[in-house]
Enzyme design. Structure first.
Site, PDB file in Angstrom:
ATOM      1  N   GLY A  35     -92.444 -16.516 -17.260  1.00 51.01           N
ATOM      2  CA  GLY A  35     -92.610 -16.059 -15.884  1.00 51.01           C
ATOM      3  C   GLY A  35     -94.061 -16.134 -15.444  1.00 51.01           C
ATOM      4  O   GLY A  35     -94.851 -16.875 -16.033  1.00 51.01           O
ATOM      5  N   ALA A  36     -94.412 -15.345 -14.398  1.00 52.86           N
ATOM      6  CA  ALA A  36     -95.723 -15.479 -13.743  1.00 52.86           C
ATOM      7  C   ALA A  36     -95.937 -16.961 -13.421  1.00 52.86           C
ATOM      8  O   ALA A  36     -96.942 -17.562 -13.783  1.00 52.86           O
ATOM      9  CB  ALA A  36     -96.843 -14.913 -14.609  1.00 52.86           C
ATOM     10  N   HIS A  38     -96.585 -20.577 -12.231  1.00 53.74           N
ATOM     11  CA  HIS A  38     -97.695 -21.247 -11.537  1.00 53.74           C
ATOM     12  C   HIS A  38     -97.420 -22.747 -11.505  1.00 53.74           C
ATOM     13  O   HIS A  38     -96.386 -23.214 -12.028  1.00 53.74           O
ATOM     14  CB  HIS A  38     -99.038 -20.907 -12.208  1.00 53.74           C
ATOM     15  CG  HIS A  38     -99.079 -21.202 -13.685  1.00 53.74           C
ATOM     16  ND1 HIS A  38     -98.963 -22.469 -14.208  1.00 53.74           N
ATOM     17  CD2 HIS A  38     -99.217 -20.367 -14.747  1.00 53.74           C
ATOM     18  CE1 HIS A  38     -99.046 -22.417 -15.522  1.00 53.74           C
ATOM     19  NE2 HIS A  38     -99.189 -21.145 -15.883  1.00 53.74           N
ATOM     20  N   HIS A  41     -96.161 -24.653 -14.614  1.00 51.50           N
ATOM     21  CA  HIS A  41     -94.718 -24.563 -14.876  1.00 51.50           C
ATOM     22  C   HIS A  41     -93.962 -25.507 -13.937  1.00 51.50           C
ATOM     23  O   HIS A  41     -93.026 -26.194 -14.351  1.00 51.50           O
ATOM     24  CB  HIS A  41     -94.206 -23.137 -14.624  1.00 51.50           C
ATOM     25  CG  HIS A  41     -94.835 -22.069 -15.468  1.00 51.50           C
ATOM     26  ND1 HIS A  41     -95.533 -21.017 -14.941  1.00 51.50           N
ATOM     27  CD2 HIS A  41     -94.866 -21.885 -16.815  1.00 51.50           C
ATOM     28  CE1 HIS A  41     -95.955 -20.221 -15.913  1.00 51.50           C
ATOM     29  NE2 HIS A  41     -95.574 -20.732 -17.064  1.00 51.50           N
ATOM     30  N   GLN A  65     -93.712 -12.601 -30.011  1.00 57.87           N
ATOM     31  CA  GLN A  65     -94.865 -13.504 -30.118  1.00 57.87           C
ATOM     32  C   GLN A  65     -96.185 -12.827 -29.750  1.00 57.87           C
ATOM     33  O   GLN A  65     -97.233 -13.471 -29.727  1.00 57.87           O
ATOM     34  CB  GLN A  65     -94.644 -14.781 -29.307  1.00 57.87           C
ATOM     35  CG  GLN A  65     -94.695 -14.621 -27.801  1.00 57.87           C
ATOM     36  CD  GLN A  65     -94.294 -15.893 -27.078  1.00 57.87           C
ATOM     37  OE1 GLN A  65     -93.149 -16.295 -27.119  1.00 57.87           O
ATOM     38  NE2 GLN A  65     -95.249 -16.550 -26.424  1.00 57.87           N
ATOM     39  N   LYS A 153    -100.775 -27.974 -22.610  1.00 59.15           N
ATOM     40  CA  LYS A 153    -101.714 -26.845 -22.565  1.00 59.15           C
ATOM     41  C   LYS A 153    -101.664 -26.056 -23.880  1.00 59.15           C
ATOM     42  O   LYS A 153    -102.682 -25.619 -24.391  1.00 59.15           O
ATOM     43  CB  LYS A 153    -101.344 -25.958 -21.368  1.00 59.15           C
ATOM     44  CG  LYS A 153    -101.871 -24.552 -21.395  1.00 59.15           C
ATOM     45  CD  LYS A 153    -103.314 -24.520 -21.036  1.00 59.15           C
ATOM     46  CE  LYS A 153    -103.917 -23.157 -20.855  1.00 59.15           C
ATOM     47  NZ  LYS A 153    -103.379 -22.045 -21.583  1.00 59.15           N
ATOM     48  N   GLN A 157     -98.475 -25.328 -30.165  1.00 55.12           N
ATOM     49  CA  GLN A 157     -97.082 -24.917 -29.946  1.00 55.12           C
ATOM     50  C   GLN A 157     -96.186 -26.141 -29.753  1.00 55.12           C
ATOM     51  O   GLN A 157     -95.088 -26.222 -30.315  1.00 55.12           O
ATOM     52  CB  GLN A 157     -97.039 -24.018 -28.709  1.00 55.12           C
ATOM     53  CG  GLN A 157     -95.663 -23.745 -28.157  1.00 55.12           C
ATOM     54  CD  GLN A 157     -95.702 -22.803 -26.969  1.00 55.12           C
ATOM     55  OE1 GLN A 157     -95.976 -21.623 -27.119  1.00 55.12           O
ATOM     56  NE2 GLN A 157     -95.429 -23.311 -25.776  1.00 55.12           N
ATOM     57  N   SER A 189    -103.128 -20.924 -16.058  1.00 56.16           N
ATOM     58  CA  SER A 189    -102.523 -20.046 -17.054  1.00 56.16           C
ATOM     59  C   SER A 189    -102.197 -18.723 -16.382  1.00 56.16           C
ATOM     60  O   SER A 189    -102.964 -18.246 -15.529  1.00 56.16           O
ATOM     61  CB  SER A 189    -103.509 -19.802 -18.205  1.00 56.16           C
ATOM     62  OG  SER A 189    -103.104 -18.672 -18.953  1.00 56.16           O
TER      63      SER A 189
HETATM   64  P1  AMP Z   1     -95.770 -19.787 -20.574  1.00 52.22           P
HETATM   65  O1  AMP Z   1     -95.024 -19.205 -19.408  1.00 52.22           O
HETATM   66  O2  AMP Z   1     -97.238 -19.533 -20.544  1.00 52.22           O
HETATM   67  O3  AMP Z   1     -95.114 -19.458 -21.892  1.00 52.22           O
HETATM   68  O4  AMP Z   1     -95.644 -21.365 -20.421  1.00 52.22           O
HETATM   69  C1  AMP Z   1     -94.398 -21.992 -20.273  1.00 52.22           C
HETATM   70  C2  AMP Z   1     -94.576 -23.480 -20.401  1.00 52.22           C
HETATM   71  O5  AMP Z   1     -95.496 -23.943 -19.418  1.00 52.22           O
HETATM   72  C3  AMP Z   1     -95.152 -23.882 -21.762  1.00 52.22           C
HETATM   73  O6  AMP Z   1     -94.508 -25.079 -22.196  1.00 52.22           O
HETATM   74  C4  AMP Z   1     -96.603 -24.128 -21.449  1.00 52.22           C
HETATM   75  O7  AMP Z   1     -97.217 -25.055 -22.320  1.00 52.22           O
HETATM   76  C5  AMP Z   1     -96.514 -24.699 -20.040  1.00 52.22           C
HETATM   77  N1  AMP Z   1     -97.780 -24.555 -19.327  1.00 52.22           N
HETATM   78  C6  AMP Z   1     -98.565 -23.446 -19.261  1.00 52.22           C
HETATM   79  N2  AMP Z   1     -99.687 -23.710 -18.566  1.00 52.22           N
HETATM   80  C7  AMP Z   1     -99.624 -25.007 -18.195  1.00 52.22           C
HETATM   81  C8  AMP Z   1    -100.493 -25.887 -17.461  1.00 52.22           C
HETATM   82  N3  AMP Z   1    -101.668 -25.463 -16.970  1.00 52.22           N
HETATM   83  N4  AMP Z   1    -100.101 -27.167 -17.278  1.00 52.22           N
HETATM   84  C9  AMP Z   1     -98.911 -27.612 -17.770  1.00 52.22           C
HETATM   85  N5  AMP Z   1     -98.045 -26.836 -18.465  1.00 52.22           N
HETATM   86  C10 AMP Z   1     -98.403 -25.553 -18.682  1.00 52.22           C
END
Ligand code: AMP
Length: 291
Positions: A35-36, A38, A41, A65, A153, A157, A189
């Site tokens: 979530g959150a 951006h 995503h 995690q 990013k 992972q 992020s």
């Molecule tokens: P998260 O919500 O932070 O767990 O991220 C969900 C997915 O979005 C993961 O696969 C991240 O690698 C990807 N993600 C996060 N930040 C970015 C970014 N700036 N650009 C592209 N993908 C991202």
């Protein structure tokens, strides 16, 4: 008609919808998120739409995690705003499971990929990757998508997930998307929201420094020297550096001396209480010229 796509909150409802699509011969992509939402995503959703008929986005802030002193409780959560944004971006189903759905009472099974996760972010965050591997495996078994999307990013992972999908013969194709950045280079992020205005001003230096390391490596600098110079620059600017590393792009094995093949420059820093990570590719000049 509601503006937002349907939301399912149980495995049963998720599987029922995915089964309907399958019966109609449609392919399904899953974009796991915490979530959150951006633009990073959303870029993954764009890639998913181009490669599958249907796009499911999961929102789950995964407790396993986060370390005991990390930001699980304060992690930004705004389900209503996320759902609206995801609808506009073309997600066709949003899966928001409960902790009980992901970890039924008495749940004890954990997935880990020790090879790729013991150092870099794994050193500072000991249970982190096991939590990610477990939740991603669970999501893949629950949704059974044709493709699953992850961002570069989170490069360590991404490699871990490719490995676990291969090792466990999970029938899904892992597709990666490039890192989306602010105009000044800072990788998008959800945690950027924690930065104070002063921290936000210096944060883009992280990308500048790792890009400079990649440029030096392309010119033939040794991996150790380039990484050390980068670390010193970041420290001089006020970052608390966790690591700056030059690694093989596929195995994450540490490199020293001039590059011989595809590498990745990875870094993790702290600005106040906020941890930022970023990475860029690095290739020896001979490879960029294609000879
Ligand atoms: P998260 O919500 O932070 O767990 O991220 C969900 C997915 O979005 C993961 O696969 C991240 O690698 C990807 N993600 C996060 N930040 C970015 C970014 N700036 N650009 C592209 N993908 C991202």
């Amino acid at each position: 008609m509601p503006r937002h796509p349907p939301i399912v909150r149980t495995v049963k409802d998720l599987r029922a919808q995915v089964a309907k699509w399958r019966q109609a011969g449609e392919t399904v992509a899953l974009v796991p998120t915490m979530g959150a939402i951006h633009a990073g995503h959303l870029s993954l959703i764009g890639i998913a739409k181009a490669q599958a008929n249907r796009v499911v986005v999961s929102i789950f802030v995964n407790p396993t995690q986060f370390g005991p002193r990390e930001d699980f409780k304060t992690y930004p959560r705004d389900e209503a705003a996320d759902i609206e944004t995801l609808g506009e971006a073309g997600a066709q189903l949003i899966y928001v499971p409960s902790v009980e759905d992901m970890y039924p009472p008495g749940s004890a099974t954990r997935v880990s990929v020790p090879d790729l996760t013991e150092d870099l972010c794994g050193a500072a965050r000991p249970q982190h990757f096991q939590g990610v591997a477990t939740v991603v495996t669970t999501l893949l078994l629950q949704c059974a998508p044709d493709i699953v999307l992850f961002g570069e990013k989170d490069y360590q992972q991404l490699l871990m997930i490719k490995r676990l999908v291969r090792d466990l013969s999970i029938p899904v194709r892992v597709v990666s998307g490039p890192t989306l950045r602010e105009g000044d280079g800072l990788a998008l992020s959800s945690r950027n929201a924690y930065l104070s205005p002063d921290q936000r001003k210096i944060a883009p230096l992280l990308y500048r420094v790792i890009s400079a390391i990649a440029a030096d490596l392309a010119e033939g600098s040794g991996a150790d020297d380039a990484a050390l110079a980068g670390r010193l620059k970041l420290e001089a600017e006020g970052f608390r550096v966790d690591y700056v590393a030059v690694r093989d792009a596929e195995t994450l094995v540490p490199l020293s001396g001039p590059l011989k093949g595809r590498a990745r420059v990875l870094a993790a820093v702290n600005l106040g209480a906020t941890r930022l990570i970023d990475n860029v590719p690095a290739v020896p000049r001979s490879k960029t010229k294609g000879n």
